[in-house]
Design a protein around this motif. Structure first.
Motif, PDB file in Angstrom:
ATOM      1  N   UNK A 143       0.818  -1.219   0.000  1.00  0.00           N
ATOM      2  CA  UNK A 143       0.000   0.000   0.000  1.00  0.00           C
ATOM      3  C   UNK A 143       0.848   1.264   0.000  1.00  0.00           C
ATOM      4  N   UNK A 144       2.066   1.172   0.533  1.00  0.00           N
ATOM      5  CA  UNK A 144       2.897   2.363   0.698  1.00  0.00           C
ATOM      6  C   UNK A 144       4.173   2.313  -0.146  1.00  0.00           C
ATOM      7  N   UNK A 145       4.160   1.464  -1.199  1.00  0.00           N
ATOM      8  CA  UNK A 145       5.221   1.429  -2.214  1.00  0.00           C
ATOM      9  C   UNK A 145       6.617   1.232  -1.586  1.00  0.00           C
ATOM     10  N   UNK A 146       6.720   0.318  -0.644  1.00  0.00           N
ATOM     11  CA  UNK A 146       8.014   0.094   0.002  1.00  0.00           C
ATOM     12  C   UNK A 146       9.083  -0.367  -0.998  1.00  0.00           C
ATOM     13  N   UNK A 147       8.673  -1.040  -2.056  1.00  0.00           N
ATOM     14  CA  UNK A 147       9.649  -1.501  -3.053  1.00  0.00           C
ATOM     15  C   UNK A 147      10.350  -0.329  -3.738  1.00  0.00           C
ATOM     16  N   UNK A 148       9.750   0.863  -3.679  1.00  0.00           N
ATOM     17  CA  UNK A 148      10.331   2.043  -4.322  1.00  0.00           C
ATOM     18  C   UNK A 148      11.083   2.936  -3.341  1.00  0.00           C
ATOM     19  N   UNK A 149      11.045   2.607  -2.044  1.00  0.00           N
ATOM     20  CA  UNK A 149      11.683   3.463  -1.031  1.00  0.00           C
ATOM     21  C   UNK A 149      13.183   3.217  -1.020  1.00  0.00           C
ATOM     22  N   UNK A 150      13.955   4.264  -1.220  1.00  0.00           N
ATOM     23  CA  UNK A 150      15.415   4.165  -1.214  1.00  0.00           C
ATOM     24  C   UNK A 150      16.043   5.045  -0.131  1.00  0.00           C
ATOM     25  N   UNK A 151      15.402   6.157   0.183  1.00  0.00           N
ATOM     26  CA  UNK A 151      15.971   7.125   1.119  1.00  0.00           C
ATOM     27  C   UNK A 151      14.966   7.461   2.212  1.00  0.00           C
ATOM     28  N   UNK A 152      15.427   8.197   3.209  1.00  0.00           N
ATOM     29  CA  UNK A 152      14.505   8.622   4.265  1.00  0.00           C
ATOM     30  C   UNK A 152      13.428   9.539   3.705  1.00  0.00           C
ATOM     31  N   UNK A 153      13.797  10.402   2.756  1.00  0.00           N
ATOM     32  CA  UNK A 153      12.793  11.285   2.156  1.00  0.00           C
ATOM     33  C   UNK A 153      11.717  10.470   1.435  1.00  0.00           C
ATOM     34  N   UNK A 154      12.140   9.396   0.760  1.00  0.00           N
ATOM     35  CA  UNK A 154      11.161   8.507   0.119  1.00  0.00           C
ATOM     36  C   UNK A 154      10.211   7.926   1.175  1.00  0.00           C
ATOM     37  N   UNK A 155      10.795   7.471   2.262  1.00  0.00           N
ATOM     38  CA  UNK A 155      10.001   6.856   3.327  1.00  0.00           C
ATOM     39  C   UNK A 155       9.017   7.857   3.922  1.00  0.00           C
ATOM     40  N   UNK A 156       9.519   9.061   4.183  1.00  0.00           N
ATOM     41  CA  UNK A 156       8.682  10.098   4.792  1.00  0.00           C
ATOM     42  C   UNK A 156       7.500  10.461   3.900  1.00  0.00           C
ATOM     43  N   UNK A 157       7.719  10.449   2.586  1.00  0.00           N
ATOM     44  CA  UNK A 157       6.629  10.756   1.661  1.00  0.00           C
ATOM     45  C   UNK A 157       5.655   9.589   1.537  1.00  0.00           C
ATOM     46  N   UNK A 158       6.158   8.376   1.714  1.00  0.00           N
ATOM     47  CA  UNK A 158       5.313   7.193   1.534  1.00  0.00           C
ATOM     48  C   UNK A 158       4.470   6.874   2.756  1.00  0.00           C
ATOM     49  N   UNK A 159       5.007   7.163   3.948  1.00  0.00           N
ATOM     50  CA  UNK A 159       4.361   6.748   5.196  1.00  0.00           C
ATOM     51  C   UNK A 159       3.933   7.975   6.002  1.00  0.00           C
ATOM     52  N   UNK A 160       2.638   8.202   6.161  1.00  0.00           N
ATOM     53  CA  UNK A 160       2.190   9.342   6.974  1.00  0.00           C
ATOM     54  C   UNK A 160       2.304   9.032   8.460  1.00  0.00           C
ATOM     55  N   UNK A 161       2.235  10.074   9.274  1.00  0.00           N
ATOM     56  CA  UNK A 161       2.182   9.901  10.726  1.00  0.00           C
ATOM     57  C   UNK A 161       0.780   9.432  11.099  1.00  0.00           C
ATOM     58  N   UNK A 162       0.711   8.398  11.947  1.00  0.00           N
ATOM     59  CA  UNK A 162      -0.571   7.870  12.382  1.00  0.00           C
ATOM     60  C   UNK A 162      -0.547   7.659  13.889  1.00  0.00           C
ATOM     61  N   UNK A 163      -1.712   7.754  14.510  1.00  0.00           N
ATOM     62  CA  UNK A 163      -1.872   7.244  15.866  1.00  0.00           C
ATOM     63  C   UNK A 163      -2.556   5.883  15.745  1.00  0.00           C
ATOM     64  N   UNK A 164      -3.031   5.340  16.854  1.00  0.00           N
ATOM     65  CA  UNK A 164      -3.630   4.004  16.800  1.00  0.00           C
ATOM     66  C   UNK A 164      -4.840   3.964  15.860  1.00  0.00           C
ATOM     67  N   UNK A 165      -5.659   5.010  15.915  1.00  0.00           N
ATOM     68  CA  UNK A 165      -6.849   5.033  15.064  1.00  0.00           C
ATOM     69  C   UNK A 165      -6.474   4.942  13.589  1.00  0.00           C
ATOM     70  N   UNK A 166      -5.358   5.599  13.226  1.00  0.00           N
ATOM     71  CA  UNK A 166      -4.928   5.577  11.832  1.00  0.00           C
ATOM     72  C   UNK A 166      -4.460   4.209  11.381  1.00  0.00           C
ATOM     73  N   UNK A 167      -3.875   3.439  12.304  1.00  0.00           N
ATOM     74  CA  UNK A 167      -3.363   2.113  11.967  1.00  0.00           C
ATOM     75  C   UNK A 167      -4.379   1.007  12.243  1.00  0.00           C
TER      76      UNK A 167
END
Length: 490
Positions: free
Chosen positions: A39-63
């Motif tokens: 869902x979050x395109x982990x296969x395309x993540x290479x850098x921290x900036x990639x990760x930060x753009x792919x994965x939003x901040x969530x609390x328990x409700x979000x996850x």
């Protein structure tokens, strides 16, 4: 063993940023085949900036939608396979939370607790307490099942993983630990420990205090006389400072202590020095940490920082990504760095535990520091427990902050104590100072409560014992109104 572990730990302590970088890469690569990774395109993540753009901040409700799928029996959702456990915990807005603990992440919880003790032994050379009784005041180890996943409180889960070299001396017994009612359990714990040679006592401060109080009531003696070999106190879960004076008064002698920072989401930090302030942030246990400056947390696009970008003295909301499948997960705590070599933190409060009825945004760290200052100015004062809430619409006069306090020993001059407490708050929070000087708020009001008011309140809520604790402050009056029935009348 203590020296061996200390040498192992020194490797990542000397190069923490590189170890965090490696953990991010390992976590993302491992989770590529999961539903979350897809869902979050982990296969395309290479850098921290990639990760930060792919994965939003969530609390328990979000996850929660992902966790609900795991609870229904699905595999490879947040992390490969299925969790080994669900740590069951209560949330303020989410009801019961089910936090996954995987086969990969269980070592974070167990080894970190072990290493806290071994770090102390390595630093001090003291290990005699291991030959005595060791008491861990914890939740019940009885586990249920959720779609075949063992489920229970974190402290109960951890109880199943106590190392063999500690288990022979461990108290209370398994049968006693399984008792759900806290007061019944406490009396049984005292029965089992009263005539033992206790060397170590561990738990969260309010429940350790209750244990000490009951022993003193039974014996008429301070803890040092009941347990002359008692030499090490391990605590966590809340800021220790408000409890320190009364706990050590109950003990009757100085003993060494180790502060820990365990959470259902991961074992975050522990005290690695008896001299230096703060807790060592554990950067090589399967967690990649992010930090959000507190003043940015509630914005639409909060700033996210890596370890190397933090500064000392600033409050950050703590975000974890771990090898149990928590991604961009805000655990709700705020921390401050007191050192960046090594990286040591103090817990400064809760993201959602604040008072900002008038824009003051008072946090837990500030009320605890203010109370400590007032108690230092009035050394005869001993506080058992307290909480703070806003009074927005008083019957008369300006609004104010109400401090509801159970004093074990009240100040000799309550008015001066109140003034010193309020003055400390104005120094610690400029917005509060502006509201006071601008006559929008009046000085804080202290409401003394009857003895054991907080214990009675927790009992009435069905939350007595275990890891339950009263919030230091809240932005509404729900708790304050419930505590009103225990106001001191004399």
């Amino acid at each position: 063993m203590a020296r061996f572990i200390a040498n192992q730990e020194s490797r990542w302590i000397e190069d923490p940023v590189e170890f965090q970088k490696k953990w991010l890469s390992k976590l993302v690569k491992t989770a590529i085949p999961t539903q979350f990774g897809a869902d979050h395109r982990f296969a395309e993540v290479r850098t921290y900036d990639d990760f930060r753009q792919a994965v939003p901040i969530r609390d328990y409700e979000g996850l929660k939608p992902y966790i609900e799928r795991i609870k229904k029996g699905e595999e490879h959702v947040l992390w490969p396979g299925r969790p080994l456990y669900f740590a069951k915990t209560s949330g303020t807005t989410s009801g019961t939370k089910y936090i996954p603990i995987s086969g990969d992440s269980i070592s974070n919880h167990i080894d970190s607790a072990r290493n806290a003790i071994l770090s102390y032994i390595n630093q001090t050379g003291k290990s005699g307490f291991l030959d005595k009784g060791l008491i861990f005041l914890s939740g019940s180890p009885v586990l249920t099942e959720t779609s075949g996943i063992k489920t229970g409180r974190l402290s109960g889960i951890s109880n199943h993983h106590v190392p063999a070299y500690l288990r022979s001396n461990q108290l209370p017994s398994y049968e006693t630990n399984c008792i759900e009612d806290w007061e019944t359990k406490l009396e049984k714990i005292i029965d089992e420990t009263l005539h033992q040679e206790m060397g170590l006592i561990s738990g969260i401060p309010p429940w350790m205090q209750m244990y000490f109080d009951r022993i003193i009531q039974r014996t008429g003696r301070p803890i040092k006389d009941v347990f002359p070999d008692f030499s090490l106190l391990i605590y966590g879960g809340v800021n220790f400072e408000p409890y320190r004076a009364r706990l050590f008064e109950s003990i009757g002698k100085p003993v060494d202590s180790i502060e820990t920072y365990p959470a259902s989401e991961g074992f975050i930090a522990y005290q690695d020095s008896q001299e230096d302030e703060g807790l060592l942030l554990l950067l090589n246990t399967g967690i990649f940490f992010e930090f959000i400056p507190l003043d940015s947390y509630f914005s639409d696009n909060p700033q996210r920082l890596r370890l190397q970008e933090v500064e000392t003295g600033k409050s950050y909301a703590l975000v974890i990504n771990n090898n149990a499948g928590l991604w961009g997960y805000s655990i709700g705590d705020t921390v401050k760095f007191v050192s960046t070599n090594p990286y040591r933190i103090v817990v400064s409060g809760r993201v959602k535990h604040f008072i900002s009825a008038f824009g003051e945004h008072v946090i837990g760290d500030e009320v605890e520091k203010a109370l400590k200052h007032a108690m230092e100015r009035h050394p005869e004062t001993v506080v058992t427990e307290f909480t703070v809430a806003p009074m927005v619409t008083p019957a008369e006069g300006l609004p104010y902050h109400e401090w509801l306090i159970d004093f074990a020993r009240p100040p000799k001059d309550p008015e001066k104590f109140r003034d010193d407490l309020d003055a400390a708050m104005t120094r610690l929070n400029i917005y509060y100072d502006d509201l006071i000087t601008g006559n929008i708020l009046r000085k804080l009001v202290i409401t003394p409560l009857r003895e054991n008011a907080f214990v009675d309140y927790m009992r009435s809520e069905g939350k007595l014992g275990g890891q339950n604790k009263v919030p230091r402050l809240s932005n509404d009056r729900v708790i304050a109104e419930k505590l009103a029935q225990w106001k001191k009348t004399d």
